[in-house]
Structure formats: structure tokens, C-alpha cells
Design an enzyme around this catalytic site. Sequence first.
Site, short mmCIF file in Angstrom:
data_model
loop_
_atom_site.label_atom_id
_atom_site.label_comp_id
_atom_site.label_asym_id
_atom_site.label_seq_id
_atom_site.Cartn_x
_atom_site.Cartn_y
_atom_site.Cartn_z
N HIS A 23 0.83 -1.19 0.00
CA HIS A 23 0.00 0.00 0.00
C HIS A 23 0.87 1.26 0.00
O HIS A 23 1.55 1.56 0.99
CB HIS A 23 -0.90 -0.02 1.24
N HIS A 71 -1.18 10.39 -3.18
CA HIS A 71 -2.52 10.06 -2.70
C HIS A 71 -3.43 11.26 -2.54
O HIS A 71 -4.57 11.28 -3.04
CB HIS A 71 -2.45 9.30 -1.38
#
Length: 263
Positions: A23, A71
Amino acid sequence: MIASPHAQHPWFGATRTPRVLAHRGLVTTDAAAAGVAENSFAAVAAAHAVGAVYVESDCHLTADGVVVLFHDDDLSRVTGDPRPIAEVTSRELDALMAPLGGLITLDQALAAFPTLRFNLDVKAAAAAVGVGRSVARAADRVLVTSFSDDRRRAALAAAAAAGGRLATSAGMGTIARLLAAVALRSDRLIARTLAGIDALQVPERHGRLRVVTPRMIDAAHRHGVEVHVWTVNDPVDMQRLVALGVDGIVTDRADVAVRALAV
């Protein structure tokens, strides 16, 4: 057992299940203390170094039209700069990320790590076409997703127009329809909802709603769709979910997951 052609996309052929999806790369405690940020070049390299084959990351578009792995919509949390990423050039972002492990663009990620498979979440509508065009030449090692099915489909269409067929994971609207179809026990609706979908990437729970259930996993598997659960960092939870039947674990601790799941 997954029997449908969906899982035959080359993205799924890199390893057997369970899959470990790093991740935003890997940032260990020591790396974080040294200033390394998620989704940086160093974080992707660290995931690769511990044996992760899949890296889950996020895509935004800079002011000068460069797709970068990042992100948030703005830079405040990662760099302390409050500007939206869409208002910063790639050169400016490169300078801001230099002490944080280094900026990595999508093109750089594909070129620098030719053995990695990328799981790319399209975070901005403006990035969708650029993502699709950039990854078309490496379509065999890219799965594209988004909370927005519209953004996901736009990236898929752009890749297809450039000659690439990407794997894809469902957006939130598709997942909501699937859960309703599973609750109704309607295999016809399940099949319709999962048409063209290769994976479901979901949290184990959403508030009080338990998303990942044996019935949901079974429905996905009957139609050749994998189930990947995010974001799981406890090795006991990883092993429990794999025992339940999930096919992949999205984790901040790829180093732990590679050991715990012996992949």
C-alpha cells in the site's frame, strides 16, 4: 476456486494467491524516522526489495500534465505545502519530494521497476486519460481502479484506445450494487454487476456493515473475480482473512505480509 476468464489477465499471473499489495509502497518505522514518505521512489523501491510483486498506489495530475504517484489532493500532509497538487508543476513537486524519498512519476515507476505489477487508484478525473495512455504499453502489469467508476472507466477507455487492455477493480457504486445483489441472492444480478470486473478491493468493514463475508467471497469467486482487502497490517488478521478465502491483502507492511503469508 476461481474459474472464470477474468483472472487470466497477465496482472494476476505474477504470483499465486494470496497476493500481497504494498500500500503506497513500503515505509518502515526506520524509514519514516529518516523522512521517507509514502508513494515516494524510495517507498516503491523498499517494497520491491522485500519481495513484494504488487504495489498499490495513487495517481494525480500536476499542473504541467504529468501523472505522479501521490494520494492526497493537496500537498499539506506529506510536504507541508498547502497547495493542491493540480496547481504544482512536476519540477516543483520533485523539489518538495527530494528530501522525502523522491518523487516518482507513473512513467518512472513503469520504467524503473519492470518486474513490478501496479495497482493504480485514479484519484482525480483529470488524471484518468493520462493514466490510461501512460500504462497502455505496460497493460499486462497494470490494474486500474478508483472509488469513482467513471474515472476507472475513463482510464480503461484511454488505455484501450492506445492498444492496451488493463485489469480493473470495481468502484464504490459497483461494490454497493454487488452487496445488494448478494443480499438478494440473485446470481443474475451478481453476474451483471461483475461483468468486466477482475477484482473487488474493499475494507473488511464499512462502519457497521460487514463487507467481506463468506457469501460475498463465494459470489465473487463463482464469477472469476478476486477479493482483496485493505488496509491490513496485523499478521494475524492477514492470515485470518486468507483462511476466509480472500485472494489478496493490501498492507502498509509488505515486509510483514510477505513473511506471514509466505509469498
